[in-house]
Design an enzyme around this catalytic site. Structure first.
Site, PDB file in Angstrom:
ATOM      1  N   ALA A  65       0.868  -1.170   0.000  1.00  0.00           N
ATOM      2  CA  ALA A  65       0.000   0.000   0.000  1.00  0.00           C
ATOM      3  C   ALA A  65       0.910   1.227   0.000  1.00  0.00           C
ATOM      4  O   ALA A  65       2.053   1.167   0.463  1.00  0.00           O
ATOM      5  CB  ALA A  65      -0.883  -0.023   1.231  1.00  0.00           C
ATOM      6  N   GLY A 109       0.471  -4.951   0.806  1.00  0.00           N
ATOM      7  CA  GLY A 109      -0.732  -4.981  -0.031  1.00  0.00           C
ATOM      8  C   GLY A 109      -0.477  -5.620  -1.395  1.00  0.00           C
ATOM      9  O   GLY A 109      -1.401  -6.151  -2.015  1.00  0.00           O
ATOM     10  N   GLU A 112      -0.803  -9.225  -0.796  1.00  0.00           N
ATOM     11  CA  GLU A 112      -2.228  -9.470  -0.541  1.00  0.00           C
ATOM     12  C   GLU A 112      -3.035  -9.432  -1.842  1.00  0.00           C
ATOM     13  O   GLU A 112      -3.945 -10.234  -2.044  1.00  0.00           O
ATOM     14  CB  GLU A 112      -2.745  -8.425   0.463  1.00  0.00           C
ATOM     15  CG  GLU A 112      -2.120  -8.620   1.837  1.00  0.00           C
ATOM     16  CD  GLU A 112      -2.350  -7.452   2.772  1.00  0.00           C
ATOM     17  OE1 GLU A 112      -1.955  -6.312   2.429  1.00  0.00           O
ATOM     18  OE2 GLU A 112      -2.942  -7.647   3.847  1.00  0.00           O
ATOM     19  N   GLU A 132       4.645  -5.125   7.054  1.00  0.00           N
ATOM     20  CA  GLU A 132       3.938  -4.031   7.732  1.00  0.00           C
ATOM     21  C   GLU A 132       4.418  -3.822   9.160  1.00  0.00           C
ATOM     22  O   GLU A 132       4.344  -2.722   9.704  1.00  0.00           O
ATOM     23  CB  GLU A 132       2.420  -4.298   7.748  1.00  0.00           C
ATOM     24  CG  GLU A 132       1.739  -4.229   6.380  1.00  0.00           C
ATOM     25  CD  GLU A 132       1.721  -5.536   5.613  1.00  0.00           C
ATOM     26  OE1 GLU A 132       2.493  -6.463   5.971  1.00  0.00           O
ATOM     27  OE2 GLU A 132       0.948  -5.636   4.643  1.00  0.00           O
TER      28      GLU A 132
HETATM   29  N1  CAA Z   1       4.638   3.186  -0.727  1.00  0.00           N
HETATM   30  C1  CAA Z   1       5.039   4.333  -1.287  1.00  0.00           C
HETATM   31  N2  CAA Z   1       6.184   4.457  -1.978  1.00  0.00           N
HETATM   32  C2  CAA Z   1       6.955   3.357  -2.122  1.00  0.00           C
HETATM   33  C3  CAA Z   1       6.593   2.122  -1.559  1.00  0.00           C
HETATM   34  C4  CAA Z   1       5.353   2.062  -0.838  1.00  0.00           C
HETATM   35  N3  CAA Z   1       4.899   0.925  -0.306  1.00  0.00           N
HETATM   36  N4  CAA Z   1       7.553   1.215  -1.837  1.00  0.00           N
HETATM   37  C5  CAA Z   1       8.481   1.862  -2.561  1.00  0.00           C
HETATM   38  N5  CAA Z   1       8.117   3.162  -2.736  1.00  0.00           N
HETATM   39  C6  CAA Z   1       8.849   4.217  -3.448  1.00  0.00           C
HETATM   40  C7  CAA Z   1      10.041   4.703  -2.638  1.00  0.00           C
HETATM   41  O1  CAA Z   1       9.621   5.655  -1.680  1.00  0.00           O
HETATM   42  C8  CAA Z   1      10.913   5.274  -3.730  1.00  0.00           C
HETATM   43  O2  CAA Z   1      10.398   6.529  -4.091  1.00  0.00           O
HETATM   44  P1  CAA Z   1      11.412   7.813  -4.171  1.00  0.00           P
HETATM   45  O3  CAA Z   1      12.340   7.443  -5.300  1.00  0.00           O
HETATM   46  O4  CAA Z   1      10.492   8.941  -4.494  1.00  0.00           O
HETATM   47  O5  CAA Z   1      12.117   7.894  -2.875  1.00  0.00           O
HETATM   48  C9  CAA Z   1      10.651   4.343  -4.921  1.00  0.00           C
HETATM   49  O6  CAA Z   1       9.414   3.682  -4.629  1.00  0.00           O
HETATM   50  C10 CAA Z   1      11.720   3.288  -5.085  1.00  0.00           C
HETATM   51  O7  CAA Z   1      11.864   2.611  -3.852  1.00  0.00           O
HETATM   52  P2  CAA Z   1      13.264   2.385  -3.122  1.00  0.00           P
HETATM   53  O8  CAA Z   1      14.206   3.500  -3.445  1.00  0.00           O
HETATM   54  O9  CAA Z   1      13.001   2.122  -1.682  1.00  0.00           O
HETATM   55  O10 CAA Z   1      13.769   1.066  -3.884  1.00  0.00           O
HETATM   56  P3  CAA Z   1      14.738  -0.058  -3.336  1.00  0.00           P
HETATM   57  O11 CAA Z   1      15.019  -0.937  -4.513  1.00  0.00           O
HETATM   58  O12 CAA Z   1      15.884   0.505  -2.583  1.00  0.00           O
HETATM   59  O13 CAA Z   1      13.863  -0.893  -2.254  1.00  0.00           O
HETATM   60  C11 CAA Z   1      11.865  -2.012  -1.443  1.00  0.00           C
HETATM   61  C12 CAA Z   1      12.736  -1.623  -2.680  1.00  0.00           C
HETATM   62  C13 CAA Z   1      12.631  -3.032  -0.577  1.00  0.00           C
HETATM   63  C14 CAA Z   1      10.602  -2.651  -2.012  1.00  0.00           C
HETATM   64  C15 CAA Z   1      11.545  -0.751  -0.604  1.00  0.00           C
HETATM   65  O14 CAA Z   1      11.026   0.243  -1.485  1.00  0.00           O
HETATM   66  C16 CAA Z   1      10.520  -0.989   0.465  1.00  0.00           C
HETATM   67  O15 CAA Z   1      10.842  -1.529   1.510  1.00  0.00           O
HETATM   68  N6  CAA Z   1       9.237  -0.538   0.234  1.00  0.00           N
HETATM   69  C17 CAA Z   1       8.175  -0.608   1.226  1.00  0.00           C
HETATM   70  C18 CAA Z   1       7.667  -2.021   1.398  1.00  0.00           C
HETATM   71  C19 CAA Z   1       6.566  -2.051   2.458  1.00  0.00           C
HETATM   72  O16 CAA Z   1       6.788  -1.742   3.611  1.00  0.00           O
HETATM   73  N7  CAA Z   1       5.352  -2.462   2.053  1.00  0.00           N
HETATM   74  C20 CAA Z   1       4.214  -2.546   2.941  1.00  0.00           C
HETATM   75  C21 CAA Z   1       3.405  -1.273   2.865  1.00  0.00           C
HETATM   76  S1  CAA Z   1       2.106  -1.180   4.093  1.00  0.00           S
HETATM   77  C22 CAA Z   1       0.852  -2.150   3.493  1.00  0.00           C
HETATM   78  O17 CAA Z   1       0.920  -2.690   2.415  1.00  0.00           O
HETATM   79  C23 CAA Z   1      -0.341  -2.253   4.397  1.00  0.00           C
HETATM   80  C24 CAA Z   1      -1.403  -3.191   3.954  1.00  0.00           C
HETATM   81  O18 CAA Z   1      -1.340  -4.391   4.131  1.00  0.00           O
HETATM   82  C25 CAA Z   1      -2.634  -2.651   3.396  1.00  0.00           C
END
Ligand code: CAA
Length: 258
Positions: A65, A109, A112, A132
């Site tokens: 998400a 998400g 999911e 999460e």
């Molecule tokens: N939401 C918003 N933006 C996201 C994102 C997310 N879930 N995941 C990645 N992005 C964005 C980053 O902020 C980044 O944007 P900027 O360039 O503007 O900074 C861009 O995508 C590229 O990401 P990274 O630079 O972080 O890329 P990376 O290759 O170094 O890492 C990754 C990749 C390991 C997937 C890392 O991006 C990450 O950990 N993302 C978050 C994963 C996460 O926590 N997901 C769960 C979200 S909560 C949820 O989903 C709740 C639910 O169940 C409903």
């Protein structure tokens, strides 16, 4: 219809829906999920579509998400807006089969969403996770329930509590995905499977989906009774007569969804 966050193509009775927010690794925001619910509803209603493939990019199916969109929300916002509940329900209402073709990250998400599809084919670079916990929350679109049903309690607890990622080999070993293929073969493999499904009677494919999903919602005895009645009901169709006649006449069946 043109979408901001999706690319939709229809080819040989298969709708290929590609999540397209490369700048955020296809993070699911309300625009994307709203558009996806809409595209699935349109595919369900379109006679030129008999199966659906949902995919992302080579780097990410969806990284979860959208954290930017969620970060400032309060409990009251989430609760009153029913954050992603209506979108998830409309995705789950799709009656035609949906294959998730996952490459790269399918996190939170994103994992999911893949699990809401009917089955998952993934590329060798796929990484699944429910991280999460690292954000001070828990999964919110069914992850604790669906991942547990796919991989069992121990692995599901491990994934949700530690936030670690599962690679493609582990995902296949644990029953989360049905097939793993090299990245370059992901879309051909998923489209091939979808075209195979598209050639069946749609009455049967939609009923298979209802029967298998029933296994998650009911007792074994009730599920078996539901399946038995569905099987009997298909004997009222022309496609059953055609399918069995074609077998006996040693030819390919010509199903007409009747
Ligand atoms: N939401 C918003 N933006 C996201 C994102 C997310 N879930 N995941 C990645 N992005 C964005 C980053 O902020 C980044 O944007 P900027 O360039 O503007 O900074 C861009 O995508 C590229 O990401 P990274 O630079 O972080 O890329 P990376 O290759 O170094 O890492 C990754 C990749 C390991 C997937 C890392 O991006 C990450 O950990 N993302 C978050 C994963 C996460 O926590 N997901 C769960 C979200 S909560 C949820 O989903 C709740 C639910 O169940 C409903």
């Amino acid at each position: 219809m043109a979408y901001q966050t999706l690319i939709v193509e229809i080819e040989e009775y298969v709708a290929l829906i590609r999540l397209n927010r490369p700048e955020a690794l296809n993070a699911l925001n309300s625009v994307l999920l709203g558009e996806l619910a809409d595209a699935l509803k349109a595919a369900d209603a379109n006679e030129k579509v008999r199966c659906i493939v949902l995919t992302g990019s080579d780097k990410a199916f969806a990284a979860g998400a959208d954290i930017k969109e969620m970060s400032e929300k309060s409990f009251v916002d989430m609760f009153t807006q029913q954050f992603f509940a209506t979108e998830a329900e409309s995705i789950l209402r799709t009656r035609k089969p949906i294959i998730a073709a996952v490459a790269g990250y399918a996190l939170g998400g994103g994992c999911e969403l893949a699990m809401m599809c009917d089955f998952i084919i993934c590329a060798e670079n796929a990484k699944f996770g429910q991280p999460e916990i690292n954000l001070g929350v828990v999964a919110g679109i069914g992850g604790t329930q669906r991942l547990t049903r796919f991989v069992g309690k121990s692995k599901s607890m491990d994934m949700h509590l530690t936030g670690r990622f599962m690679d493609a080999a582990e995902a296949e070993r644990s029953g989360l995905v049905s097939r793993v293929v090299p990245l370059a073969k992901l879309i051909p493999e998923a489209m091939g499977a979808a075209q195979k499904i598209a050639a069946k009677s749609m009455l049967s494919t939609m009923i298979v989906k209802e029967c298998v999903n029933r296994a998650y919602e009911t007792t074994l005895a009730e599920g078996v009774a539901f399946e038995r009645n569905s099987f009997y009901a298909l004997f009222a169709t022309e496609d059953q007569k055609e399918g069995m006649a074609a077998f006996l006449e040693k030819r390919e069946p010509q199903f007409r969804d009747k």
